[in-house]
Design a protein around this motif. Structure first.
Motif, PDB file in Angstrom:
ATOM      1  N   ASN A  60      80.542  40.956  68.787  1.00 32.45           N
ATOM      2  CA  ASN A  60      80.622  40.821  70.237  1.00 32.45           C
ATOM      3  C   ASN A  60      80.406  42.192  70.885  1.00 32.45           C
ATOM      4  O   ASN A  60      81.123  43.151  70.592  1.00 32.45           O
ATOM      5  CB  ASN A  60      81.993  40.261  70.635  1.00 32.45           C
ATOM      6  CG  ASN A  60      82.098  39.935  72.109  1.00 32.45           C
ATOM      7  OD1 ASN A  60      81.165  40.132  72.882  1.00 32.45           O
ATOM      8  ND2 ASN A  60      83.247  39.416  72.519  1.00 32.45           N
ATOM      9  N   THR A  64      85.350  46.568  77.078  1.00 34.69           N
ATOM     10  CA  THR A  64      86.659  46.283  77.653  1.00 34.69           C
ATOM     11  C   THR A  64      86.796  46.986  78.996  1.00 34.69           C
ATOM     12  O   THR A  64      86.459  48.164  79.126  1.00 34.69           O
ATOM     13  CB  THR A  64      87.775  46.754  76.705  1.00 34.69           C
ATOM     14  OG1 THR A  64      87.561  46.190  75.404  1.00 34.69           O
ATOM     15  CG2 THR A  64      89.147  46.319  77.210  1.00 34.69           C
ATOM     16  N   SER A 205      85.211  42.504  79.219  1.00 35.18           N
ATOM     17  CA  SER A 205      86.375  41.758  78.766  1.00 35.18           C
ATOM     18  C   SER A 205      87.657  42.335  79.352  1.00 35.18           C
ATOM     19  O   SER A 205      87.819  43.555  79.435  1.00 35.18           O
ATOM     20  CB  SER A 205      86.462  41.792  77.234  1.00 35.18           C
ATOM     21  OG  SER A 205      85.441  41.017  76.652  1.00 35.18           O
ATOM     22  N   PRO A 209      87.919  42.694  72.417  1.00 38.23           N
ATOM     23  CA  PRO A 209      87.576  41.850  71.261  1.00 38.23           C
ATOM     24  C   PRO A 209      87.974  42.596  69.986  1.00 38.23           C
ATOM     25  O   PRO A 209      87.170  43.261  69.348  1.00 38.23           O
ATOM     26  CB  PRO A 209      86.059  41.675  71.385  1.00 38.23           C
ATOM     27  CG  PRO A 209      85.712  42.088  72.782  1.00 38.23           C
ATOM     28  CD  PRO A 209      86.723  43.136  73.140  1.00 38.23           C
ATOM     29  N   THR A 237      85.950  38.216  77.315  1.00 45.87           N
ATOM     30  CA  THR A 237      87.238  37.569  77.145  1.00 45.87           C
ATOM     31  C   THR A 237      88.098  37.697  78.395  1.00 45.87           C
ATOM     32  O   THR A 237      88.058  38.704  79.099  1.00 45.87           O
ATOM     33  CB  THR A 237      88.004  38.166  75.957  1.00 45.87           C
ATOM     34  OG1 THR A 237      88.399  39.501  76.283  1.00 45.87           O
ATOM     35  CG2 THR A 237      87.141  38.199  74.722  1.00 45.87           C
ATOM     36  N   GLY A 277      85.572  38.187  64.752  1.00 43.59           N
ATOM     37  CA  GLY A 277      86.440  37.807  65.860  1.00 43.59           C
ATOM     38  C   GLY A 277      86.241  36.372  66.309  1.00 43.59           C
ATOM     39  O   GLY A 277      85.157  35.800  66.189  1.00 43.59           O
ATOM     40  N   THR A 279      86.102  35.476  69.301  1.00 43.32           N
ATOM     41  CA  THR A 279      85.167  35.453  70.427  1.00 43.32           C
ATOM     42  C   THR A 279      83.745  35.225  69.948  1.00 43.32           C
ATOM     43  O   THR A 279      82.971  34.504  70.589  1.00 43.32           O
ATOM     44  CB  THR A 279      85.232  36.772  71.223  1.00 43.32           C
ATOM     45  OG1 THR A 279      84.849  37.870  70.388  1.00 43.32           O
ATOM     46  CG2 THR A 279      86.625  37.006  71.760  1.00 43.32           C
ATOM     47  N   THR A 319      89.058  38.547  61.376  1.00 44.21           N
ATOM     48  CA  THR A 319      89.887  38.389  62.562  1.00 44.21           C
ATOM     49  C   THR A 319      91.182  39.166  62.417  1.00 44.21           C
ATOM     50  O   THR A 319      91.587  39.534  61.313  1.00 44.21           O
ATOM     51  CB  THR A 319      90.192  36.888  62.799  1.00 44.21           C
ATOM     52  OG1 THR A 319      90.966  36.723  63.988  1.00 44.21           O
ATOM     53  CG2 THR A 319      90.944  36.281  61.622  1.00 44.21           C
TER      54      THR A 319
END
Length: 366
Positions: A60, A64, A205, A209, A237, A277, A279, A319
């Motif tokens: 992804n 952020t 996001s 992520p 996200t 992840g 996402t 993850t």
């Protein structure tokens, strides 16, 4: 799904790996590997040896944002978490209370307002703020709550901001969202992954992520030299406050043509498609057609990957470790099965792995 375990508070990762001791870097975290119900323990730097030539990592690229801003409702202090920008220019926001320790807590709400029926599954509640509530932001900007994001009346509202552009407010007055299990505020750079692409229009996001956080440029180069490929996708996200575990809200995503072709080619061959992840899983699985092929696509997705729905493209998943009540665990179960997740999480607690965005990671392989 709810994993039958309790995560001890001391297993929360309070600072990033590189701040835990001299000479450490982002990739100095632990890696739990699950192949079915077989579990093994590694360092994250061993990842290149756990994958094989021809495997594909879907990453992804969303950056952020500094999505938390102080504000006031009347004389009361609040913290606004800017989650998602809608197509009509409004923002999905959550209002939270300062907790006196540099973080925030959920604002009081009323569950089961007369005529609303039972409270929603997953910890939702009626917000304390009525429609039309005004929030004053730094620099004279004004935010007005217009309508709940969900008809179930959970945490987020659609709000309109006047007096300033939200990206400018976030750049000047925002800070990264953080929760009480972390030790202190961190610069925004700590919340950017090596795959994040700069945003010119303020999109990105609300929360990192985080599965991709342990990657370093050095590790990416080693993976490429061993024949592991990368397919970039984007999914911005929204907020995921720790007190609530409702299913994810709609999020904006994009799967470019080159990535779609690469995913299809690897899926048709001997390689494995491993999402970095949850996402990345949501983005890729939202771009799958009825014929099982991934196609270039961009827009909003409300897909919730569950064991009943299953996954159509993703073979494996890298993850973080999620709270036992988190809706993300349904996605993990869809990828690996309930027995694998139960066994893996039991091993993570017994092995003293660290949880949350600065913590250790879990690789689920077929």
């Amino acid at each position: 799904m709810s994993v039958a375990l309790r995560v001890p508070e001391e297993l929360s990762a309070r600072v990033p790996a590189e701040q835990r001791g001299p000479g450490l870097d982002r990739d100095d975290v632990r890696l739990l590997v699950s192949r079915g119900t077989e579990v093994s323990h590694h360092g994250f730097r061993e990842l290149p040896g756990l994958l094989r030539a021809g495997d594909l990592l879907v990453v992804n690229t969303s950056p952020t944002r500094a999505a938390a801003v102080d504000g006031r409702v009347g004389h009361a202090r609040v913290v606004v978490h800017f989650s998602t920008r809608g197509d009509d220019g409004r923002w999905a926001v959550e209002l939270r209370e300062p907790d006196g320790r540099g973080t925030t807590r959920a604002r009081a709400g009323v569950v089961g307002v007369e005529g609303d029926g039972p409270p929603p599954r997953g910890g939702g509640r009626r917000a304390a703020e009525p429609e039309g509530t005004e929030v004053w932001l730094p620099g004279g900007a004004r935010l007005v709550l217009e309508e709940p994001l969900s008809a179930r009346g959970e945490r987020l509202w659609w709000a309109r901001v006047s007096g300033a552009e939200v990206p400018a407010v976030l750049r000047e007055h925002g800070r990264p969202i953080r929760y009480s299990y972390t030790e202190r505020d961190q610069p925004l750079s700590v919340y950017q992954t090596v795959f994040a692409l700069p945003s010119r229009d303020g999109t990105g996001s609300a929360e990192m992520p985080s599965a991709a956080r342990p990657f370093t440029a050095r590790l990416v180069a080693e993976l490429v030299s061993r024949g592991v490929q990368f397919a970039p996708v984007t999914l911005h996200t929204g907020v995921a406050s720790a007190e609530s575990h409702e299913p994810p809200y709609p999020e904006w995503f994009a799967v470019p043509e080159t990535s779609a072709r690469l995913i299809n080619a690897v899926g048709a061959g001997d390689g494995r498609v491993v999402a970095v992840g949850t996402t990345a899983v949501r983005a890729v699985e939202s771009a799958v057609g009825a014929d099982g092929a991934v196609r270039a696509r961009a827009g909003w997705t409300d897909l919730v990957v569950t064991p009943e729905r299953g996954v159509r493209v993703v073979d494996g998943l890298l993850t973080g470790l999620h709270e036992p009540e988190a809706s993300h665990l349904l996605m993990l179960e869809a990828v690996a099965g309930r027995a694998a997740i139960d066994r893996g999480y039991d091993a993570a607690v017994r092995g003293r792995y660290l949880w949350h965005e600065f913590g250790d990671v879990h690789l689920l392989l077929p």
